[in-house]
Design an enzyme around this catalytic site. Structure first.
Site, PDB file in Angstrom:
ATOM      1  N   LYS A 106     -15.489 -40.612 -43.316  1.00 26.09           N
ATOM      2  CA  LYS A 106     -15.026 -39.458 -44.096  1.00 26.09           C
ATOM      3  C   LYS A 106     -16.266 -38.696 -44.554  1.00 26.09           C
ATOM      4  O   LYS A 106     -17.020 -39.164 -45.401  1.00 26.09           O
ATOM      5  CB  LYS A 106     -14.187 -39.884 -45.299  1.00 26.09           C
ATOM      6  CG  LYS A 106     -13.567 -38.703 -46.022  1.00 26.09           C
ATOM      7  CD  LYS A 106     -12.709 -39.135 -47.205  1.00 26.09           C
ATOM      8  CE  LYS A 106     -11.929 -37.945 -47.740  1.00 26.09           C
ATOM      9  NZ  LYS A 106     -12.745 -36.767 -48.026  1.00 26.09           N
ATOM     10  N   ARG A 149       0.600 -33.364 -46.791  1.00 32.41           N
ATOM     11  CA  ARG A 149      -0.158 -34.575 -47.116  1.00 32.41           C
ATOM     12  C   ARG A 149       0.693 -35.743 -46.630  1.00 32.41           C
ATOM     13  O   ARG A 149       1.677 -36.103 -47.258  1.00 32.41           O
ATOM     14  CB  ARG A 149      -0.427 -34.656 -48.624  1.00 32.41           C
ATOM     15  CG  ARG A 149      -1.473 -35.699 -48.991  1.00 32.41           C
ATOM     16  CD  ARG A 149      -1.803 -35.640 -50.479  1.00 32.41           C
ATOM     17  NE  ARG A 149      -2.457 -34.410 -50.866  1.00 32.41           N
ATOM     18  CZ  ARG A 149      -3.756 -34.166 -50.753  1.00 32.41           C
ATOM     19  NH1 ARG A 149      -4.549 -35.085 -50.235  1.00 32.41           N
ATOM     20  NH2 ARG A 149      -4.262 -33.015 -51.155  1.00 32.41           N
TER      21      ARG A 149
END
Length: 618
Positions: free
Chosen positions: A274, A472
């Site tokens: 990430k 999401r």
């Protein structure tokens, strides 16, 4: 259609707090506009209801400050600026001040031009195009012209549209349901079809036109288009690595039974670094390459090095690729990334691009492929998309991708330089570092590698799922060290004191609620450097809606990444929670309020924090 008629609909919608009633009022309005006016007026009306005259993907804004709008009101009505500011301060709304000024106007318009919806819309779009010397005065003159021909009610909503604060309580979901109710059967499937079309176009006006004229078939035909960016798919926060691996590992029996898909990595999850950078989508159609941020802003001019890297190391001429742009210090001897705040300078600067590109070079970490050679891949599984991605990346670009048997984050350090002489020393394109994992041990080792390399953490993804823009989703999780920062919206700020009295600071912070509103969770007292304070002030000062003493209420448009010590139960803020010792991590120039963290997430973090504390005390 007279603009005053639309303003009356605005008033009725604002007067009710019931979501279903708002949807009904708007559905009736949309049907009436479509049935009784020229066809082209429906998309205009739908866009204006959202307080916009441009689609989200269009690189344009009205661009008039509240001070400029106040000057336009004074010019149109002859009312002194001081009186307008008094009304503005008392009501907390410049739109109300405009209504009072028109009602109390000193000078009357003798030959008023009819104020239609089309005229307001086209004038405000024209205002956004003014540039150069004298442009601000021209903008104010055009807005004053609209106000001169407006009723008090119409003036209120013209000014609210200009300042970006409609105060209708209407979000995208309400408009979506209103369109489904007006032109379809308002079932869950109908609302989902409208939402899918909005996600793929980022233009509710286009969707309105299609559903009105063609019904469901018109929505089914909507697909990705080059140079019309879509909102990113977002991941939920994972409770733990073990939970994420257990929940997201692709069940081969379930996949084969329900989706008729054969996976090369059944029972595994994909784990990626990430990166703390700028999330971007790269669109290419022949020789034309464009770069867009997660806020759909076109930043191609700011990142010519990314364009060069894509041209040289992606072996295709028509595609949409998703990537993270990560900045590095060229004077450093390692690959530790610079902070997002440093990298964000590249978005904000449109001059001396070559110089700043060399001082803050970026690596483009590619991690998804959404379209290739005219074919949308959104409904393909992640594994299928990545297989297609690997076929078009150069050998050097893929050499940084991690295999399941390798976990040393520093083992693949080759840099793919672009051919352009101007950026040869500073540009690279790589496949995002990733691995397949079936166990917590493998995942945990890779997570430690990501942190050791200076990155935020890892993404854990189910390889059998499609790409869902603007959502999401539960089939992707992110893991970062706790307590991880929250992305929060600034709702209020205070003028500082002493040597910093010219700056706004100490912002109040809010999260998103389930109904699309904002709930405050705290106030930041420290954490700004002088440069950040100046940047923050320049960003929020045009958003001031009302000032009481030294405190300014702001149009919610700025998002901050906020670190904190813990989350506490509190009656001080309407969320029911308060952040203890919140401090600025960075100003999120790449994030808008719709992408801020939710109250649900704050609640979940609080519960996890409480659980951790109870386990520690045992």
């Amino acid at each position: 259609m007279k603009y005053s008629e639309l303003a009356e609909v605005y008033t009725d919608v604002a007067a009710t707090s019931a979501t279903t009633q708002k949807e009904t009022l708007l559905a009736d309005c949309f049907l009436d506009v479509y049935d009784n006016t020229e066809t082209s007026l429906l998309p205009v009306t739908v866009r204006l209801v959202r307080g916009r005259v441009f689609a989200r993907w269009e690189a344009a804004e009205i661009g008039v400050s509240t001070a400029g709008a106040a000057d336009a009101i004074s010019k149109a009505t002859g009312v002194e600026s001081e009186q307008i500011e008094t009304w503005w301060r008392e009501e907390g709304d410049l739109g109300d001040a405009a209504a009072y000024a028109v009602d109390d106007r000193v000078q009357q318009t003798l030959t008023a031009t009819p104020l239609t919806v089309t005229r307001v819309y086209e004038t405000l779009r024209e205002v956004a195009s003014y540039e150069g010397s004298g442009s601000q005065q021209k903008q104010r003159d055009e807005i004053a012209g609209l106000i001169s021909d407006a009723s008090p009610l119409a003036a209120r909503y013209i000014v609210r549209t200009v300042t970006g604060s409609m105060r209708l309580g209407v979000g995208e979901g309400i408009v979506r349901n209103a369109l489904a109710s007006a032109f379809l059967d308002m079932s869950d499937d109908a609302a989902d079809a409208v939402q899918r079309a909005i996600d793929l176009t980022n233009d509710v006006a286009v969707v309105a036109q299609r559903v009105a004229e063609q019904g469901q078939p018109g929505l089914d035909d909507v697909d990705l288009e080059l140079f019309r960016p879509i909102k990113p798919m977002l991941a939920k926060q994972a409770e733990s690595i073990q939970t994420a691996v257990d929940e997201l590992a692709a069940d081969p029996k379930h996949i084969e039974r329900n989706h008729n898909i054969e996976l090369s990595h059944s029972g595994a999850v994909l784990i990626e670094f990430k990166y703390d950078g700028i999330r971007a989508k790269i669109h290419r159609d022949g020789d034309d390459i464009r770069v867009y941020t997660r806020r759909l802003s076109d930043v191609t001019e700011q990142f010519p090095d990314v364009v060069s890297a894509a041209r040289d190391h992606i072996d295709a001429k028509h595609y949409i690729i998703e990537a993270e742009l990560v900045g590095y210090d060229p004077q450093s001897n390692d690959d530790t990334p610079v902070t997002f705040q440093t990298l964000a300078q590249r978005i904000q600067r449109t001059d001396n691009v070559a110089t700043i590109a060399k001082s803050i070079p970026v690596t483009t970490y590619v991690f998804d492929l959404l379209a290739l050679n005219g074919e949308s891949l959104l409904t393909d599984t992640l594994e299928m998309r990545l297989e297609r991605l690997n076929t078009i990346l150069s050998t050097k670009a893929t050499s940084d991708s991690k295999s399941a048997s390798t976990h040393n984050a520093h083992s693949s350090t080759s840099v793919t330089t672009v051919s352009s002489d101007q950026y040869q020393s500073s540009s690279s394109l790589r496949r995002a570092q990733c691995t397949w994992a079936t166990t917590q041990t493998t995942a945990a080792e890779f997570y430690e590698d990501a942190l050791a390399a200076g990155h935020e953490g890892v993404m854990i993804k189910n390889p059998a799922r499609p790409y869902q823009p603007g959502s999401r989703v539960g089939y992707q999780r992110k893991i970062k060290p706790t307590m991880e920062p929250l992305d929060l919206v600034v709702t209020r700020a205070k003028w500082s004191e002493g040597r910093k009295s010219d700056f706004l600071g100490r912002p109040y912070l809010a999260c998103r609620t389930a109904d699309g509103n904002l709930a405050e969770v705290g106030r930041m007292h420290t954490g700004f450097t002088d440069d950040q304070l100046e940047t923050f002030t320049n960003r929020v000062e045009p958003l001031i809606e009302n000032v009481e003493g030294r405190e300014a209420t702001l149009t919610p448009a700025v998002v901050l990444a906020v670190e904190y010590e813990e989350i506490q139960i509190s009656s001080t803020y309407d969320s029911g929670y308060a952040l203890r010792f919140p401090r600025l991590k960075q100003i999120r120039h790449d994030c808008d309020p719709s992408q801020a963290d939710s109250l649900e997430r704050v609640e979940r973090l609080y519960e996890q924090q409480s659980l951790d504390e109870s386990q520690t005390s045992v």
